[in-house]
Design a protein around this motif. Structure first.
Motif, PDB file in Angstrom:
ATOM      1  N   TYR A  85     100.779  12.656  69.650  1.00  9.31           N
ATOM      2  CA  TYR A  85      99.528  12.210  69.044  1.00  9.31           C
ATOM      3  C   TYR A  85      98.953  11.128  69.951  1.00  9.31           C
ATOM      4  CZ  TYR A  85     100.465  14.672  64.699  1.00  9.31           C
ATOM      5  OH  TYR A  85     100.691  15.650  63.772  1.00  9.31           O
ATOM      6  N   THR A  86      97.652  11.077  70.060  1.00  6.62           N
ATOM      7  CA  THR A  86      96.985  10.038  70.851  1.00  6.62           C
ATOM      8  C   THR A  86      96.259   9.094  69.907  1.00  6.62           C
ATOM      9  OG1 THR A  86      96.692  11.530  72.725  1.00  6.62           O
ATOM     10  CG2 THR A  86      95.300   9.564  72.658  1.00  6.62           C
ATOM     11  N   HIS A  87      96.460   7.799  70.113  1.00  5.32           N
ATOM     12  CA  HIS A  87      95.896   6.787  69.221  1.00  5.32           C
ATOM     13  C   HIS A  87      95.060   5.780  69.996  1.00  5.32           C
ATOM     14  CE1 HIS A  87      98.401   8.147  65.885  1.00  5.32           C
ATOM     15  NE2 HIS A  87      99.444   8.119  66.690  1.00  5.32           N
ATOM     16  N   GLN A  88      94.082   5.263  69.322  1.00  3.77           N
ATOM     17  CA  GLN A  88      93.259   4.189  69.873  1.00  3.77           C
ATOM     18  C   GLN A  88      93.632   2.885  69.181  1.00  3.77           C
ATOM     19  OE1 GLN A  88      89.065   4.997  69.888  1.00  3.77           O
ATOM     20  NE2 GLN A  88      88.539   2.823  69.922  1.00  3.77           N
ATOM     21  N   ARG A  89      93.846   1.861  69.968  1.00  2.00           N
ATOM     22  CA  ARG A  89      94.301   0.587  69.418  1.00  2.00           C
ATOM     23  C   ARG A  89      93.136  -0.186  68.811  1.00  2.00           C
ATOM     24  NH1 ARG A  89      96.763  -4.272  73.127  1.00  2.00           N
ATOM     25  NH2 ARG A  89      96.962  -5.845  71.500  1.00  2.00           N
ATOM     26  N   VAL A  90      93.306  -0.538  67.530  1.00  2.00           N
ATOM     27  CA  VAL A  90      92.378  -1.436  66.851  1.00  2.00           C
ATOM     28  C   VAL A  90      93.236  -2.343  65.984  1.00  2.00           C
ATOM     29  CG1 VAL A  90      90.355  -1.649  65.365  1.00  2.00           C
ATOM     30  CG2 VAL A  90      90.616   0.374  66.815  1.00  2.00           C
ATOM     31  N   SER A  91      93.488  -3.570  66.432  1.00  2.99           N
ATOM     32  CA  SER A  91      94.443  -4.446  65.751  1.00  2.99           C
ATOM     33  C   SER A  91      93.759  -5.717  65.267  1.00  2.99           C
ATOM     34  CB  SER A  91      95.595  -4.804  66.702  1.00  2.99           C
ATOM     35  OG  SER A  91      96.257  -3.639  67.126  1.00  2.99           O
ATOM     36  N   TYR A  92      94.355  -6.299  64.222  1.00  4.45           N
ATOM     37  CA  TYR A  92      93.776  -7.483  63.607  1.00  4.45           C
ATOM     38  C   TYR A  92      94.847  -8.548  63.361  1.00  4.45           C
ATOM     39  CZ  TYR A  92      89.226  -5.338  62.671  1.00  4.45           C
ATOM     40  OH  TYR A  92      87.985  -4.765  62.802  1.00  4.45           O
ATOM     41  N   VAL A  93      94.368  -9.790  63.242  1.00  7.02           N
ATOM     42  CA  VAL A  93      95.213 -10.940  62.921  1.00  7.02           C
ATOM     43  C   VAL A  93      94.839 -11.441  61.532  1.00  7.02           C
ATOM     44  CG1 VAL A  93      95.851 -13.301  63.548  1.00  7.02           C
ATOM     45  CG2 VAL A  93      95.375 -11.613  65.349  1.00  7.02           C
ATOM     46  N   ARG A  94      95.841 -11.627  60.693  1.00  5.57           N
ATOM     47  CA  ARG A  94      95.614 -12.189  59.356  1.00  5.57           C
ATOM     48  C   ARG A  94      95.465 -13.700  59.492  1.00  5.57           C
ATOM     49  NH1 ARG A  94      94.046 -10.341  54.299  1.00  5.57           N
ATOM     50  NH2 ARG A  94      94.886 -11.690  52.665  1.00  5.57           N
ATOM     51  N   PHE A  95      94.331 -14.224  59.004  1.00  7.65           N
ATOM     52  CA  PHE A  95      94.076 -15.659  59.168  1.00  7.65           C
ATOM     53  C   PHE A  95      93.237 -16.163  58.002  1.00  7.65           C
ATOM     54  CE2 PHE A  95      91.562 -19.235  61.000  1.00  7.65           C
ATOM     55  CZ  PHE A  95      92.615 -20.066  61.362  1.00  7.65           C
ATOM     56  N   GLN A  96      93.771 -17.147  57.277  1.00  2.09           N
ATOM     57  CA  GLN A  96      93.072 -17.795  56.173  1.00  2.09           C
ATOM     58  C   GLN A  96      92.493 -16.777  55.177  1.00  2.09           C
ATOM     59  OE1 GLN A  96      90.269 -20.560  57.888  1.00  2.09           O
ATOM     60  NE2 GLN A  96      91.873 -21.970  58.561  1.00  2.09           N
ATOM     61  N   GLY A  97      93.324 -15.765  54.841  1.00  2.00           N
ATOM     62  CA  GLY A  97      92.931 -14.802  53.831  1.00  2.00           C
ATOM     63  C   GLY A  97      92.015 -13.698  54.316  1.00  2.00           C
ATOM     64  N   GLY A  98      91.699 -13.678  55.611  1.00  2.00           N
ATOM     65  CA  GLY A  98      90.841 -12.627  56.162  1.00  2.00           C
ATOM     66  C   GLY A  98      91.483 -12.000  57.376  1.00  2.00           C
ATOM     67  N   TRP A  99      90.701 -11.176  58.093  1.00  5.75           N
ATOM     68  CA  TRP A  99      91.201 -10.466  59.263  1.00  5.75           C
ATOM     69  C   TRP A  99      90.319 -10.768  60.465  1.00  5.75           C
ATOM     70  CZ3 TRP A  99      95.820  -8.263  58.695  1.00  5.75           C
ATOM     71  CH2 TRP A  99      96.226  -7.905  57.406  1.00  5.75           C
ATOM     72  N   VAL A 100      90.951 -11.231  61.541  1.00  2.00           N
ATOM     73  CA  VAL A 100      90.256 -11.540  62.789  1.00  2.00           C
ATOM     74  C   VAL A 100      90.649 -10.482  63.815  1.00  2.00           C
ATOM     75  CG1 VAL A 100      89.959 -13.224  64.655  1.00  2.00           C
ATOM     76  CG2 VAL A 100      90.291 -14.008  62.278  1.00  2.00           C
ATOM     77  N   PRO A 101      89.683  -9.829  64.481  1.00  6.15           N
ATOM     78  CA  PRO A 101      90.041  -8.825  65.485  1.00  6.15           C
ATOM     79  C   PRO A 101      90.944  -9.418  66.565  1.00  6.15           C
ATOM     80  CG  PRO A 101      87.709  -8.698  64.986  1.00  6.15           C
ATOM     81  CD  PRO A 101      88.223  -9.937  64.307  1.00  6.15           C
ATOM     82  N   TYR A 102      91.873  -8.599  67.029  1.00  6.37           N
ATOM     83  CA  TYR A 102      92.810  -9.006  68.081  1.00  6.37           C
ATOM     84  C   TYR A 102      92.193  -8.717  69.447  1.00  6.37           C
ATOM     85  CZ  TYR A 102      97.112  -8.959  70.871  1.00  6.37           C
ATOM     86  OH  TYR A 102      98.072  -9.192  71.820  1.00  6.37           O
ATOM     87  N   PRO A 103      92.377  -9.601  70.463  1.00  3.92           N
ATOM     88  CA  PRO A 103      93.091 -10.878  70.386  1.00  3.92           C
ATOM     89  C   PRO A 103      92.252 -11.978  69.727  1.00  3.92           C
ATOM     90  CG  PRO A 103      92.306 -10.517  72.624  1.00  3.92           C
ATOM     91  CD  PRO A 103      91.972  -9.273  71.849  1.00  3.92           C
ATOM     92  N   PHE A 104      92.906 -12.781  68.959  1.00  2.00           N
ATOM     93  CA  PHE A 104      92.284 -13.829  68.147  1.00  2.00           C
ATOM     94  C   PHE A 104      91.382 -14.708  68.988  1.00  2.00           C
ATOM     95  CE2 PHE A 104      92.138 -17.932  66.053  1.00  2.00           C
ATOM     96  CZ  PHE A 104      92.100 -17.639  64.703  1.00  2.00           C
ATOM     97  N   GLN A 105      91.856 -15.137  70.171  1.00  2.58           N
ATOM     98  CA  GLN A 105      91.128 -16.102  70.985  1.00  2.58           C
ATOM     99  C   GLN A 105      89.832 -15.547  71.555  1.00  2.58           C
ATOM    100  OE1 GLN A 105      94.150 -14.884  71.503  1.00  2.58           O
ATOM    101  NE2 GLN A 105      94.690 -14.679  73.650  1.00  2.58           N
ATOM    102  N   ASN A 106      89.670 -14.214  71.550  1.00  6.27           N
ATOM    103  CA  ASN A 106      88.429 -13.614  72.034  1.00  6.27           C
ATOM    104  C   ASN A 106      87.426 -13.365  70.916  1.00  6.27           C
ATOM    105  OD1 ASN A 106      89.400 -13.568  74.619  1.00  6.27           O
ATOM    106  ND2 ASN A 106      89.622 -11.360  74.767  1.00  6.27           N
ATOM    107  N   ASN A 107      87.805 -13.675  69.678  1.00  8.89           N
ATOM    108  CA  ASN A 107      86.982 -13.280  68.540  1.00  8.89           C
ATOM    109  C   ASN A 107      86.740 -14.407  67.555  1.00  8.89           C
ATOM    110  OD1 ASN A 107      86.443 -10.258  68.830  1.00  8.89           O
ATOM    111  ND2 ASN A 107      88.649 -10.379  69.214  1.00  8.89           N
ATOM    112  N   ILE A 108      86.545 -15.612  68.075  1.00  8.09           N
ATOM    113  CA  ILE A 108      86.272 -16.744  67.189  1.00  8.09           C
ATOM    114  C   ILE A 108      84.901 -16.620  66.538  1.00  8.09           C
ATOM    115  CG2 ILE A 108      87.813 -18.293  68.446  1.00  8.09           C
ATOM    116  CD1 ILE A 108      85.344 -19.534  69.729  1.00  8.09           C
ATOM    117  N   ALA A 109      84.109 -15.643  66.960  1.00  8.49           N
ATOM    118  CA  ALA A 109      82.799 -15.426  66.338  1.00  8.49           C
ATOM    119  C   ALA A 109      82.917 -15.146  64.846  1.00  8.49           C
ATOM    120  CB  ALA A 109      82.072 -14.267  67.022  1.00  8.49           C
TER     121      ALA A 109
END
Length: 520
Positions: A85-109
């Motif tokens: 199977y081929t997969h596309q990576r879409v990962s998130y970081v759990r932070f303060q009750g929400g989800w921040v796209p990974y990598p966290f440091q690139n998505n402070i928006a």
């Protein structure tokens, strides 16, 4: 007592040992043997199956490659399109009750305005300081690398606590030479632009797209690859494949069944500290003392029902042949795990079919079901989550409550609802989990590896070479391949000795040539 004589002996049938065996078979220039104490090959890339039929890898493994040779070998082992199977990576970081796209440091928006402003201020300060810093001024440790690259605030709220949760060691005790492609250093101008526009950054990392076996989990790759080796060259499982003692001076390995294997060269994938013990080499044992590692606890939970939309909506999108990589990261203290992998999304064969009837063992909140035993058996469908919990002297784990603690964490982070039905559970601890890139590591390896080479031993692999930055499956496999090339004809071992080059974009693929003779 039986005796076997070979030019090259390989200890361990994980990716590194299998890479060495595959290369030895291909060159056909030396007699060889590979031994492993486990019946099933794969080592730290193997897969377990629970009695209920749920599969769990030894950690969150995916296949992505820096080497065409590696691709060729696994494609030979699993040649059909339906094998993958081929997969596309879409990962998130759990932070303060929400989800921040990974990598966290690139998505402070996506952070709240006040937090976003604090992060940006420190990022700008770090960028300005970097402009006047001398090129020879290198960070003393990973914590300092983080401050220089992401600023104090991002280090405080994410990099420092998250990496402690992963590595089970303070970032001040880790070096910064391993970072390479493993940690995203933000593009400050782009990050500021995204923060102003409220825009999420695109995908990052070498494994943004990856393949996963349709059957057998990650371990299925290595079982299939081992199946391409000559049967007479392998001794897997039980005392016949277990090393009792390594006699480096006599160039002999004593197996537990009494067999003595005499070798010309030894490629060992044992952990360096364990090899030192097997050799009874007090000098090597002393050299290994600065080496640090963390243990890994893998916890698997099988759940009855369809995967809830609350997870799909927040974390990834599922396609027919390209599934978003279901890996989630956790920085905060409301759960013991640092990573959760929705393992059922990797392959529909990673869990029982929907017609299989299983009893509910407990609810996610710890309560017992209304009925249990045979009377309580019901069909699926099923899905599963695999969790990883690090452990060390700096970060102890309560093993007797680990499963219960993880279930509470799954509910706290909204991956499970309190009433979800748990039909299967899995807990396994791996003493050697992560080879830590500690501040002292490079100095210790600079002594230990040449010491072994002088005795005709090449120690390679995730814990044999002890370099996390080249410890993925493709890296480990190629460490074995390149070790054989070195033994056979003095070939250069790029993967072990030049991690930055191997992992860089300038590493254009090269195919390995055949060699004309055996190295003395």
């Amino acid at each position: 007592m039986s005796e076997i004589n070979v030019d090259v002996l390989v200890i361990g049938a994980g990716p590194t040992g299998l890479g060495a065996a595959k290369r030895l078979q291909q060159t056909n220039l030396a007699s060889w043997l590979i031994v492993d104490s486990n019946e099933t090959p794969g080592g730290l890339a193997s897969t377990d199956v629970t009695p209920e039929g749920f599969l769990y890898d030894v950690g969150g493994h995916v296949i992505f490659s820096h080497y065409k040779y590696f691709d060729d070998c696994i494609n030979e082992a699993l040649p059909q399109e339906s094998d993958w199977y081929t997969h596309q990576r879409v990962s998130y970081v759990r932070f303060q009750g929400g989800w921040v796209p990974y990598p966290f440091q690139n998505n402070i928006a996506v952070l709240d305005p006040e937090e976003r402003a604090r992060c940006l201020e420190d990022l700008v300060d770090a960028a300005l300081e970097a402009r006047v810093r001398a090129a020879a001024d290198k960070p003393r440790n990973f914590d300092e690398w983080n401050i220089r690259n992401v600023g104090n605030r991002l280090n405080e709220i994410f990099m420092r606590p998250y990496n402690f949760k992963v590595w089970a060691v303070p970032t001040t005790k880790m070096n910064a030479t391993w970072v390479g492609e493993r940690v995203a250093a933000p593009n400050v101008k782009l990050l500021v632009r995204n923060a102003v526009l409220g825009k999420v950054a695109g995908g990052w990392g070498p494994n943004s797209t990856f393949r996963f076996p349709a059957h057998g989990g990650t371990g299925g790759i290595w079982t299939a690859l081992a199946g391409t080796l000559e049967a007479g060259r392998t001794r897997f499982g039980g005392e016949r494949g277990t090393v009792a003692r390594v006699d480096a001076e006599g160039r002999k390995v004593h197996l537990k069944d009494g067999t003595v294997v005499k070798y010309g060269s030894l490629i060992s994938t044992m952990a360096l500290d364990q090899l030192a013990e097997a050799m009874g080499d007090t000098k090597l044992q002393q050299m290994c003392k600065p080496l640090f590692y963390s243990s890994t606890n893998v916890v698997g939970v099988g759940i009855r029902g369809e995967r809830p939309e609350r997870i799909g909506d927040k974390c990834w999108t599922l396609f027919l042949t390209k599934a978003g990589r279901p890996q989630l990261y956790f920085v905060e203290d409301n759960c013991p795990f640092y990573r959760a992998t929705i393992f059922s999304n990797y392959s529909p064969n990673n869990q029982p079919g929907p017609d299989v009837e299983l009893a509910t063992q407990q609810l996610a909140n710890g309560e017992k079901p209304a009925t249990d035993g045979k009377a309580g058996k019901k069909p699926g469908p099923y899905w599963s989550v695999m969790l990883e919990v690090s452990e060390s002297a700096y970060k102890p784990v309560r093993h007797e409550t680990l499963l219960a603690d993880c279930l509470r964490g799954l509910v706290a982070t909204e991956l499970l609802a309190p009433g979800d039905e748990i039909v299967s559970s899995y807990v396994r601890r791996f003493e050697h989990g992560y080879p830590t890139p500690s501040v002292e590591r490079d100095g210790a390896l600079a002594e230990a590896l040449p010491h072994l080479r002088d005795k005709g031993i090449l120690s390679r692999g995730r814990f044999g070479g002890w370099k996390y930055e080249v410890g993925n499956q493709d890296h480990s496999f190629m460490q074995g391949v390149e070790a054989v090339d070195n033994v056979v004809s003095g070939g250069i071992e790029l993967t072990l000795n030049s991690p930055d080059f191997v992992n860089s974009r300038s590493n254009t693929e090269r195919r390995l040539a055949h060699f004309g003779g055996l190295r003395n």
